[in-house]
Design an enzyme around this catalytic site. Structure first.
Site, PDB file in Angstrom:
ATOM      1  N   CYS A  36       0.819  -1.214   0.000  1.00  0.00           N
ATOM      2  CA  CYS A  36       0.000   0.000   0.000  1.00  0.00           C
ATOM      3  C   CYS A  36       0.853   1.265   0.000  1.00  0.00           C
ATOM      4  O   CYS A  36       0.467   2.278  -0.603  1.00  0.00           O
ATOM      5  CB  CYS A  36      -0.990   0.003   1.154  1.00  0.00           C
ATOM      6  SG  CYS A  36      -0.265  -0.086   2.801  1.00  0.00           S
ATOM      7  N   HIS A 137      -2.859   1.277   7.147  1.00  0.00           N
ATOM      8  CA  HIS A 137      -2.891   1.191   5.688  1.00  0.00           C
ATOM      9  C   HIS A 137      -2.608   2.575   5.109  1.00  0.00           C
ATOM     10  O   HIS A 137      -3.161   3.565   5.582  1.00  0.00           O
ATOM     11  CB  HIS A 137      -4.276   0.690   5.267  1.00  0.00           C
ATOM     12  CG  HIS A 137      -4.516   0.698   3.790  1.00  0.00           C
ATOM     13  ND1 HIS A 137      -3.876  -0.161   2.930  1.00  0.00           N
ATOM     14  CD2 HIS A 137      -5.341   1.464   3.024  1.00  0.00           C
ATOM     15  CE1 HIS A 137      -4.306   0.073   1.696  1.00  0.00           C
ATOM     16  NE2 HIS A 137      -5.176   1.059   1.729  1.00  0.00           N
TER      17      HIS A 137
END
Length: 168
Positions: A36, A137
């Site tokens: 990510c 994230h």
């Protein structure tokens, strides 16, 4: 983090995965492994500048003598920390500027900001099963033709946020 331009700079590495379908002119990479941070970098920069290999090289430069690199996951599948993102941006002569969420959003100088890279809590899932675990994230937010988009690599396509008022 805000990525702000200090000067122009060349792309430094191999392209990442292909972009998903997005509004015309908007680049969007989809999630792969635990990359990510790489996807957020490429999405905020609007081009495939960084790859897993480039991020791993940055990790090695940040901790050259470490047996277990503290800047990525133990399994070597990604999960890069903020130091990798900051070093990647610096390699393109961009500055990552921390934003303290206690400051008023009106202080953001949006005209000087290339985009945003956010670190947010995210549910962990195995296929269609959501686990009772949350991890951090990385995702990107970027403006195109007056509209800000959430360029989260977990999204199938970018999600429009709206203009400056909606962003703030």
């Amino acid at each position: 983090l805000q990525a702000t331009r200090t000067a122009g700079g060349p792309a430094m590495s191999e392209p990442g995965p292909e972009a998903a379908e997005a509004p015309p002119g908007l680049y969007h990479e989809r999630q792969r492994l635990e990359l990510c941070a790489v996807h957020a970098l490429n999405n905020v920069l609007q081009r495939p500048c960084f790859s897993q290999e480039a991020a791993d090289d940055i990790c090695k430069r940040l901790a050259p003598d470490a047996r277990l690199n503290p800047h990525r996951s133990l399994l070597g599948m990604g999960n890069y920390d903020v130091n990798v993102i900051m070093a990647a941006l610096q390699s393109l002569e961009l500055a990552a500027v921390w934003w303290d969420k206690r400051r008023p959003l009106e202080q953001l100088a949006l005209g000087q900001i290339v985009g945003f890279i956010l670190n947010v809590p995210s549910n962990v899932s195995l296929g269609f099963v959501s686990l009772p675990v949350r991890r951090k994230h990385w995702l990107a937010v970027r403006q195109l033709r007056g509209t800000y988009y959430n360029l989260d690599s977990k999204l199938k396509v970018p999600a429009p946020i709206g203009g400056e008022d909606e962003l703030r």
